[in-house]
Scaffold this motif. Sequence first.
Motif, PDB file in Angstrom:
ATOM      1  N   ARG A  16      -1.165  -7.441   7.605  1.00 36.06           N
ATOM      2  CA  ARG A  16      -2.540  -7.304   7.570  1.00 36.06           C
ATOM      3  C   ARG A  16      -3.303  -8.177   6.204  1.00 36.06           C
ATOM      4  NH1 ARG A  16      -3.797  -1.394   7.375  1.00 36.06           N
ATOM      5  NH2 ARG A  16      -3.329  -1.625   9.394  1.00 36.06           N
ATOM      6  N   PHE A  17      -2.313  -8.219   5.246  1.00 34.32           N
ATOM      7  CA  PHE A  17      -2.886  -9.060   3.739  1.00 34.32           C
ATOM      8  C   PHE A  17      -3.234 -10.383   4.082  1.00 34.32           C
ATOM      9  CE2 PHE A  17      -1.846 -10.803  -0.196  1.00 34.32           C
ATOM     10  CZ  PHE A  17      -3.198 -10.026  -0.638  1.00 34.32           C
ATOM     11  N   LEU A  18      -1.952 -10.671   5.174  1.00 36.81           N
ATOM     12  CA  LEU A  18      -2.314 -12.128   5.216  1.00 36.81           C
ATOM     13  C   LEU A  18      -3.158 -12.449   6.149  1.00 36.81           C
ATOM     14  CD1 LEU A  18       2.303 -12.357   5.817  1.00 36.81           C
ATOM     15  CD2 LEU A  18       0.149 -13.843   3.807  1.00 36.81           C
ATOM     16  N   ILE A  19      -3.222 -12.283   7.021  1.00 38.17           N
ATOM     17  CA  ILE A  19      -4.399 -11.995   8.786  1.00 38.17           C
ATOM     18  C   ILE A  19      -5.843 -12.593   7.565  1.00 38.17           C
ATOM     19  CG2 ILE A  19      -5.071 -11.543  10.342  1.00 38.17           C
ATOM     20  CD1 ILE A  19      -3.269 -10.608  11.643  1.00 38.17           C
ATOM     21  N   THR A  29       1.063  -2.508  -1.208  1.00 39.00           N
ATOM     22  CA  THR A  29       1.196  -4.218  -1.986  1.00 39.00           C
ATOM     23  C   THR A  29       1.478  -5.016  -1.935  1.00 39.00           C
ATOM     24  OG1 THR A  29      -0.295  -2.189  -3.526  1.00 39.00           O
ATOM     25  CG2 THR A  29       0.370  -4.894  -4.533  1.00 39.00           C
ATOM     26  N   PRO A  30       1.560  -5.926  -1.422  1.00 45.93           N
ATOM     27  CA  PRO A  30       2.289  -7.126  -1.455  1.00 45.93           C
ATOM     28  C   PRO A  30       2.582  -8.003  -3.149  1.00 45.93           C
ATOM     29  CG  PRO A  30      -0.157  -7.810  -0.853  1.00 45.93           C
ATOM     30  CD  PRO A  30      -0.025  -6.657  -1.215  1.00 45.93           C
ATOM     31  N   GLY A  31       4.141  -8.720  -2.657  1.00 43.55           N
ATOM     32  CA  GLY A  31       4.762  -8.904  -3.945  1.00 43.55           C
ATOM     33  C   GLY A  31       3.389  -9.909  -3.946  1.00 43.55           C
ATOM     34  N   PRO A  32       4.416 -11.224  -5.124  1.00 45.65           N
ATOM     35  CA  PRO A  32       3.759 -12.153  -5.492  1.00 45.65           C
ATOM     36  C   PRO A  32       3.995 -13.224  -4.412  1.00 45.65           C
ATOM     37  CG  PRO A  32       5.642 -11.428  -7.297  1.00 45.65           C
ATOM     38  CD  PRO A  32       5.581 -10.236  -6.075  1.00 45.65           C
ATOM     39  N   LEU A  33       4.973 -13.388  -3.424  1.00 44.01           N
ATOM     40  CA  LEU A  33       5.137 -14.354  -3.298  1.00 44.01           C
ATOM     41  C   LEU A  33       4.021 -14.470  -1.717  1.00 44.01           C
ATOM     42  CD1 LEU A  33       6.954 -16.094  -1.233  1.00 44.01           C
ATOM     43  CD2 LEU A  33       8.193 -15.030  -0.526  1.00 44.01           C
ATOM     44  N   ILE A  34       3.952 -13.599  -1.106  1.00 44.96           N
ATOM     45  CA  ILE A  34       3.017 -13.567   0.041  1.00 44.96           C
ATOM     46  C   ILE A  34       1.822 -13.284  -0.777  1.00 44.96           C
ATOM     47  CG2 ILE A  34       1.519 -11.461   1.269  1.00 44.96           C
ATOM     48  CD1 ILE A  34       4.539 -10.310   1.677  1.00 44.96           C
TER      49      ILE A  34
END
Length: 391
Positions: free
Chosen positions: A342-345, A210-215
């Motif tokens: 992958r989450f960003l893309i 799970t990505p952090g708040p910044l991402i």
Amino acid sequence: GGGGLEAAAAAAAAIAASQREAGREAALATQEEVERCLANDTETLERYRRFLKTKVDPSLRECPDCQCLCAPVLDAQSGRPEPSMECPACGSCFCYYHAAAHRGGSCEEYEMRLAAETRGISDSFGTKDCPRCSRQTMKSGGCNHMTCQVCRCEWCWICNEQLTIRGPHGEGPVYWHYSEENVDSGCQQFADAGAHPDAEEVRLRRRDRTPGPLIKRLSLPVGAISVALLALSAILALALWLILYFVSCTLAGVLRLAARGAYRARRAEPPETLGEVSTQRLVKSTLYFAVTLGMVAFLVPFAVLTLAWDVVAVILWLILGIFGRLPLFRRCVPAPSRHHLRFLISAPLRAVHRFGSTLLAHLADGRAANAGRVGAQDETPWAGAAEPHAP
């Protein structure tokens, strides 16, 4: 009881057939007429009479040995029937709830033995019970999303829970239960038989990915732009459809008037169906055309936005990776992984999917609420008294 009901039905059918042959309308058979038809079959007649008595008093139970109807003894405090019964005719002992299934034992012991036998069957054949109707189900292949063939309950083979909880953005229960974003679920939809990892291991892996708040904040702008493109395309398609529909109706009316004028100029009577165009056909053709143009208007800029964002996402991921390894920024900028890339893309596609899921969930809830209100209005009592049926 079942034999008496079948005999009564056969007798009623015979009476109705005789009335039809006599040219009269069929009517309900009375008890006397049924008994006259069954006069030569004493056993069936007795079953029919016992059936009628159980319809009048549902608490009566048939002795499993002599078929005599027995009344239960009611508990003085609760008023419920006592489980143990004794036939006054033959002295046979049986259970009010389970008949002769556990003579010499209690209901609790019988239910415990039945549950143990059921578990043994489940362990031997690899079956599981439906969480709603307890129907035993065997999984021979496919994914872990199960649908009961009896009550249509959707449930998970791994955790044996019903799939009824939607995601935070309106995602469907099945999708959300197996989603990698659901850190509370430890179930995977696709796993080989006997090879599903431990549920807690799946939860820990999902939490780590799970990505952090910044991402998440970095992916918000492109998600908002994607949703705005979808909304603008939908508005454009709706406006284009209205314009096309009114223009088509106007042109159809003008052409119809011109054709009728041409017929009248030649002093001929125009046919009644001249120039008539189906409104439904106009609605469908113009709607399909407008939706197609709206999809093109959305997909082209969305594809360009996605490709451009992919480049930006890789650059941001590399920058975060560099800063995440510096001791000065390590606490506030954790080192990203390939799952974070992958989450960003996938941020544009994920935003569109969430928007669509939320919209569909609101529409489904509104439709269910309207159906509930309509059902409540339909549940009105019938006026007047119903005519009594013949026994």
